[in-house]
Design an enzyme around this catalytic site. Structure first.
Site, short mmCIF file in Angstrom:
data_model
loop_
_atom_site.label_atom_id
_atom_site.label_comp_id
_atom_site.label_asym_id
_atom_site.label_seq_id
_atom_site.Cartn_x
_atom_site.Cartn_y
_atom_site.Cartn_z
N SER A 165 51.99 25.23 27.39
CA SER A 165 50.94 24.72 28.28
C SER A 165 50.14 25.91 28.81
CB SER A 165 51.60 24.00 29.47
OG SER A 165 50.65 23.72 30.48
N TYR A 200 57.89 23.97 36.48
CA TYR A 200 57.26 23.65 35.19
C TYR A 200 56.61 24.91 34.61
CZ TYR A 200 54.13 21.27 31.86
OH TYR A 200 53.45 20.87 30.73
#
Ligand SMILES: NC(=O)c1ccc[n+]([C@@H]2O[C@H](COP(=O)([O-])OP(=O)(O)OC[C@H]3O[C@@H](n4cnc5c(N)ncnc54)[C@H](OP(=O)(O)O)[C@@H]3O)[C@@H](O)[C@H]2O)c1
Length: 240
Positions: free
Chosen positions: A146, A159
């Site tokens: 990501s 995350y």
């Protein structure tokens, strides 16, 4: 039968393939001729994704598994080995996130879930599947990270940490495996319109779509074998 499809005869395992980006990747790889092996925890969503691929004339197999449990991934690898005797593509896509609070308020069990899925799960999958690729002296591993693995993400620190960790893992494993003729690529998308947050306040019409990611996976795995794109960052053309 040679259908002229670039991945004809190849086998691809996609984790987290029941919905979102993983389902789009599985559809795309099947369209290109591969047999897609769909993994995830929920049988019903995997079955629905598989039906869609079958309706489009693609080849697909469903093997439920939780990537946080090593023996489940080892079972998938054994099934793939006995059924197909090959694994050409592994897409480590399964991931979870929590984007609601600063790190000091995050519960330890949420930290565990995020790190165990997004980082340990990729280690487990590589541990389970890399031996088949090493034996064949070929293969392509695509890890879905990501832009949160490149940038700070307030209220999403666990995350972000999992994805920064995944990037370091991917660069290192790429060096470990290239001598075996195995390519390791990393994809870092910005916000994609799926069930995973945090997308509050973003214009869904401008956000990336799952097929923007599957398109890049297709580009990577159809690249001629003497080279590979080790990392791709994907951004929406207009800021959402
Ligand atoms: N959406 C975004 O904005 C975005 C941006 C950049 C990167 N990504 C990354 O893209 C990947 C896919 O995300 P998505 O947006 O498609 O999210 P999603 O729609 O929530 O899908 C996540 C998938 O992962 C599976 N999964 C979760 N935990 C699992 C486990 N322990 N074992 C096996 N499968 C598991 C889920 O299925 P089950 O729950 O049935 O297991 C689901 O199929 C993730 O790695 C995510 O971090 C997403």
């Amino acid at each position: 039968m040679n259908t002229g499809k670039p991945l004809q005869g190849q086998v691809a395992v996609i984790t987290g393939a029941g919905r979102g980006i993983g389902a789009a990747i599985a559809r795309k790889l099947s369209t290109l001729g591969a047999t897609s092996v769909l993994c995830g925890r929920t049988q019903s969503t995997l079955d629905a994704a598989a039906q869609e691929i079958l309706r489009a004339g693609g080849k697909v197999e469903v093997i439920p598994c939780d990537v946080t449990v090593l023996h489940q991934l080892e079972y998938v690898a054994a099934r793939v080995n006995s059924t197909f005797q090959r694994l050409d593509i592994l897409v480590n896509n399964a991931g979870v996130g929590r984007f609601r609070e600063p790190l000091h308020n995050l519960l330890p069990e949420d930290w565990e879930l995020i790190l165990n899925t997004n980082l340990r799960g990729v280690y487990y999958a590589i541990r389970a599947f890399a031996p088949m690729m090493i034996q064949a002296q070929s293969g392509h591993i695509v890890n879905i990270s990501s832009l949160a693995g490149k940038n700070p993400l307030p209220n999403g620190a666990a995350y972000a940490a999992s994805k920064w960790g995944l990037n370091g893992l991917s660069y290192s494993v790429a060096e470990e495996l290239r001598g075996h003729n195995i390519r390791v690529s990393l994809i870092c998308p910005g916000s994609v319109e799926t069930e995973l947050g945090p997308h509050a306040g973003k214009d869904p019409n401008k956000m990336l779509q799952p097929d923007d990611v599957s398109h890049v996976v297709a580009m990577l795995v159809t690249q001629a074998p003497q080279s590979f794109a080790s990392e791709v960052l994907i951004r929406p053309t207009q800021k959402p």
